[in-house]
Scaffold this active site. Structure first.
Site, PDB file in Angstrom:
ATOM      1  N   LYS A 135     -13.819  -0.365 -12.847  1.00  0.00           N
ATOM      2  CA  LYS A 135     -14.280  -1.605 -12.210  1.00  0.00           C
ATOM      3  C   LYS A 135     -14.894  -2.570 -13.237  1.00  0.00           C
ATOM      4  O   LYS A 135     -14.766  -3.788 -13.100  1.00  0.00           O
ATOM      5  CB  LYS A 135     -15.267  -1.272 -11.091  1.00  0.00           C
ATOM      6  CG  LYS A 135     -14.607  -0.553  -9.915  1.00  0.00           C
ATOM      7  CD  LYS A 135     -13.572  -1.446  -9.248  1.00  0.00           C
ATOM      8  CE  LYS A 135     -12.731  -0.740  -8.218  1.00  0.00           C
ATOM      9  NZ  LYS A 135     -11.758  -1.620  -7.556  1.00  0.00           N
ATOM     10  N   ASP A 169       3.636   1.432  -4.402  1.00  0.00           N
ATOM     11  CA  ASP A 169       2.708   2.156  -5.276  1.00  0.00           C
ATOM     12  C   ASP A 169       2.468   1.262  -6.489  1.00  0.00           C
ATOM     13  O   ASP A 169       3.405   0.975  -7.249  1.00  0.00           O
ATOM     14  CB  ASP A 169       3.342   3.498  -5.679  1.00  0.00           C
ATOM     15  CG  ASP A 169       2.411   4.341  -6.537  1.00  0.00           C
ATOM     16  OD1 ASP A 169       1.474   3.783  -7.140  1.00  0.00           O
ATOM     17  OD2 ASP A 169       2.648   5.557  -6.613  1.00  0.00           O
ATOM     18  N   VAL A 170       1.232   0.827  -6.693  1.00  0.00           N
ATOM     19  CA  VAL A 170       0.971  -0.130  -7.783  1.00  0.00           C
ATOM     20  C   VAL A 170       1.081   0.508  -9.175  1.00  0.00           C
ATOM     21  O   VAL A 170       0.978  -0.188 -10.181  1.00  0.00           O
ATOM     22  CB  VAL A 170      -0.396  -0.843  -7.624  1.00  0.00           C
ATOM     23  CG1 VAL A 170      -0.446  -1.648  -6.338  1.00  0.00           C
ATOM     24  CG2 VAL A 170      -1.556   0.141  -7.725  1.00  0.00           C
ATOM     25  N   ASP A 177       0.863  -1.195   0.000  1.00  0.00           N
ATOM     26  CA  ASP A 177       0.000   0.000   0.000  1.00  0.00           C
ATOM     27  C   ASP A 177       0.887   1.229   0.000  1.00  0.00           C
ATOM     28  O   ASP A 177       2.035   1.171   0.455  1.00  0.00           O
ATOM     29  CB  ASP A 177      -0.905  -0.043   1.253  1.00  0.00           C
ATOM     30  CG  ASP A 177      -2.146   0.830   1.118  1.00  0.00           C
ATOM     31  OD1 ASP A 177      -2.002   2.052   0.973  1.00  0.00           O
ATOM     32  OD2 ASP A 177      -3.262   0.279   1.152  1.00  0.00           O
ATOM     33  N   TYR A 190     -14.326   5.687 -12.024  1.00  0.00           N
ATOM     34  CA  TYR A 190     -14.339   4.534 -11.110  1.00  0.00           C
ATOM     35  C   TYR A 190     -15.172   3.380 -11.678  1.00  0.00           C
ATOM     36  O   TYR A 190     -14.671   2.254 -11.774  1.00  0.00           O
ATOM     37  CB  TYR A 190     -14.837   4.981  -9.735  1.00  0.00           C
ATOM     38  CG  TYR A 190     -14.937   3.881  -8.720  1.00  0.00           C
ATOM     39  CD1 TYR A 190     -13.820   3.453  -8.001  1.00  0.00           C
ATOM     40  CD2 TYR A 190     -16.153   3.247  -8.464  1.00  0.00           C
ATOM     41  CE1 TYR A 190     -13.919   2.432  -7.063  1.00  0.00           C
ATOM     42  CE2 TYR A 190     -16.252   2.227  -7.535  1.00  0.00           C
ATOM     43  CZ  TYR A 190     -15.140   1.830  -6.839  1.00  0.00           C
ATOM     44  OH  TYR A 190     -15.242   0.811  -5.919  1.00  0.00           O
TER      45      TYR A 190
HETATM   46  N1  NAD Z   1     -16.187   0.922   0.131  1.00  0.00           N
HETATM   47  C1  NAD Z   1     -17.139   0.371  -0.600  1.00  0.00           C
HETATM   48  O1  NAD Z   1     -18.339   0.501  -0.303  1.00  0.00           O
HETATM   49  C2  NAD Z   1     -16.774  -0.434  -1.819  1.00  0.00           C
HETATM   50  C3  NAD Z   1     -17.799  -0.896  -2.655  1.00  0.00           C
HETATM   51  C4  NAD Z   1     -17.454  -1.652  -3.769  1.00  0.00           C
HETATM   52  C5  NAD Z   1     -16.125  -1.950  -4.034  1.00  0.00           C
HETATM   53  N2  NAD Z   1     -15.152  -1.486  -3.199  1.00  0.00           N
HETATM   54  C6  NAD Z   1     -13.770  -1.833  -3.522  1.00  0.00           C
HETATM   55  O2  NAD Z   1     -13.130  -2.326  -2.355  1.00  0.00           O
HETATM   56  C7  NAD Z   1     -11.746  -1.970  -2.386  1.00  0.00           C
HETATM   57  C8  NAD Z   1     -11.400  -1.212  -1.117  1.00  0.00           C
HETATM   58  O3  NAD Z   1     -12.217  -0.057  -1.089  1.00  0.00           O
HETATM   59  P1  NAD Z   1     -12.157   0.988   0.104  1.00  0.00           P
HETATM   60  O4  NAD Z   1     -13.440   1.738   0.082  1.00  0.00           O
HETATM   61  O5  NAD Z   1     -11.712   0.317   1.347  1.00  0.00           O
HETATM   62  O6  NAD Z   1     -11.047   1.983  -0.457  1.00  0.00           O
HETATM   63  P2  NAD Z   1     -10.041   2.959   0.308  1.00  0.00           P
HETATM   64  O7  NAD Z   1      -9.858   4.173  -0.526  1.00  0.00           O
HETATM   65  O8  NAD Z   1     -10.435   3.118   1.739  1.00  0.00           O
HETATM   66  O9  NAD Z   1      -8.717   2.106   0.295  1.00  0.00           O
HETATM   67  C9  NAD Z   1      -7.961   1.927  -0.852  1.00  0.00           C
HETATM   68  C10 NAD Z   1      -6.561   1.580  -0.416  1.00  0.00           C
HETATM   69  O10 NAD Z   1      -5.767   1.574  -1.594  1.00  0.00           O
HETATM   70  C11 NAD Z   1      -4.564   2.279  -1.305  1.00  0.00           C
HETATM   71  N3  NAD Z   1      -4.009   2.836  -2.536  1.00  0.00           N
HETATM   72  C12 NAD Z   1      -4.473   3.890  -3.257  1.00  0.00           C
HETATM   73  N4  NAD Z   1      -3.670   4.120  -4.311  1.00  0.00           N
HETATM   74  C13 NAD Z   1      -2.693   3.190  -4.263  1.00  0.00           C
HETATM   75  C14 NAD Z   1      -1.555   2.900  -5.072  1.00  0.00           C
HETATM   76  N5  NAD Z   1      -1.258   3.659  -6.139  1.00  0.00           N
HETATM   77  N6  NAD Z   1      -0.765   1.856  -4.738  1.00  0.00           N
HETATM   78  C15 NAD Z   1      -1.047   1.100  -3.641  1.00  0.00           C
HETATM   79  N7  NAD Z   1      -2.089   1.339  -2.836  1.00  0.00           N
HETATM   80  C16 NAD Z   1      -2.907   2.362  -3.138  1.00  0.00           C
HETATM   81  C17 NAD Z   1      -4.966   3.359  -0.307  1.00  0.00           C
HETATM   82  O11 NAD Z   1      -3.861   3.864   0.413  1.00  0.00           O
HETATM   83  C18 NAD Z   1      -5.956   2.611   0.557  1.00  0.00           C
HETATM   84  O12 NAD Z   1      -5.304   1.958   1.633  1.00  0.00           O
HETATM   85  C19 NAD Z   1     -11.546  -1.111  -3.642  1.00  0.00           C
HETATM   86  O13 NAD Z   1     -11.027  -1.892  -4.689  1.00  0.00           O
HETATM   87  C20 NAD Z   1     -12.954  -0.633  -3.963  1.00  0.00           C
HETATM   88  O14 NAD Z   1     -13.113  -0.380  -5.333  1.00  0.00           O
HETATM   89  C21 NAD Z   1     -15.439  -0.729  -2.101  1.00  0.00           C
END
Ligand code: NAD
Length: 262
Positions: free
Chosen positions: A155, A60-61, A37, A151
């Site tokens: 997805k 960083d991905v 992360d 977004y």
């Molecule tokens: N929260 C929801 O309701 C929801 C719904 C559907 C899908 N999702 C999916 O679940 C997953 C987690 O969502 P979330 O809401 O916890 O997101 P979030 O934004 O809280 O967390 C995302 C994480 O990715 C990390 N990140 C961002 N850019 C990065 C990079 N370049 N390299 C490495 N790490 C990086 C961030 O630091 C963070 O820890 C995501 O893939 C999101 O699309 C979430």
């Protein structure tokens, strides 16, 4: 959970609520986990909380050198790689007004980063005789949501990447699946609702059959299943963990036919 003991998995985005819940569930099942992360502070804190089976590597991905370092760290620390969970994401989205730079940034993190992580893990999985990958998609992949372009497109592309990779990596013994959560209690939901879970549940109730948000642990259970040998017959699939969001049509809970007769 059967078939995860002593496996090694990388979880991108593991510093936040959902990713951390995935890491925790995998550790409970006996796996060792590398959290990758950009959030050093929270990533290191999650790793420390979960104990010696978990390492954090600032990654960083969107950076190929960082990905290579992440793979090296996992192999050196744990001896190989069996699983990859592509959970990292950005919610960067300016809808119809998104600039080229914003489009590229969103797709770089949400899609290309996942594809590059998979590419980098593949030789390590081959060395172990196979592996499993779970890509995070979303309910947003399949519906129009006003003001959101980047977004949902990213997805939807994750779902297609999942199908394509499942086909082309099957000969390597690598299964590739997606999970599509609905609204889930997460950092973003907490921020948007001012930390008010009851309020967030009440809004979610309109679009989710279960009448509430999902929990990070519920999503983590589906991810753990898909990574495990219990899912040995599952590849190229997109598993909904959405409280029935996709099953609920536009009629929602309204008795629409009754309206014809009113
Ligand atoms: N929260 C929801 O309701 C929801 C719904 C559907 C899908 N999702 C999916 O679940 C997953 C987690 O969502 P979330 O809401 O916890 O997101 P979030 O934004 O809280 O967390 C995302 C994480 O990715 C990390 N990140 C961002 N850019 C990065 C990079 N370049 N390299 C490495 N790490 C990086 C961030 O630091 C963070 O820890 C995501 O893939 C999101 O699309 C979430």
């Amino acid at each position: 959970m059967q078939g995860l003991a002593d496996k090694v998995a990388i979880v991108t985005g593991g510093a936040t609520l959902i990713g951390a819940a995935v890491a925790e569930r995998l550790v409970q099942a006996g796996a060792r986990v590398l959290i990758a992360d950009i959030d050093q502070e929270n990533g290191a804190a999650v790793a420390q909380r979960l104990g010696s089976s978990v390492r954090f590597e600032a990654t960083d991905v969107t950076d190929d050198d960082a990905i290579a370092r992440c793979i090296d760290t996992a192999v050196q620390a744990f001896g190989g790689i069996d699983g990859l969970v592509n959970c990292a994401c950005t919610y960067l989205d300016n809808g119809a007004d998104s600039s080229r730079a914003e489009w590229l940034q969103a797709l770089d993190v949400n899609l290309v980063g996942a594809a590059m992580m998979l590419q980098a893990c593949r030789p390590q999985m081959v060395r172990r005789g196979g592996g499993a990958v779970v890509n995070f998609a979303s309910i947003s992949a399949g519906v129009a949501q006003t003001g959101r372009w980047l977004y949902p497109v990213s997805k939807a592309a994750m779902q297609q990447l999942t199908r394509t990779a499942a086909l082309d990596l099957a000969a390597d013994g690598i299964r590739v699946n997606a999970v599509s959560p609905g609204w889930t209690w997460s950092s973003v939901m907490s921020q948007l609702s001012g930390g008010d879970r009851a309020k967030a549940d009440a809004v979610a109730a309109d679009f989710h059959i279960l009448g509430r948000l999902g929990l990070p642990e519920e999503v983590a259970n589906v991810v753990a299943f898909l990574l495990s040998d219990l899912a040995s017959g599952v590849t190229g699939a997109d598993y909904a963990c959405d409280g029935g969001y996709r099953a609920l049509g536009p009629e929602a809970r309204v008795a629409a036919i009754a309206r014809l007769m009113a």
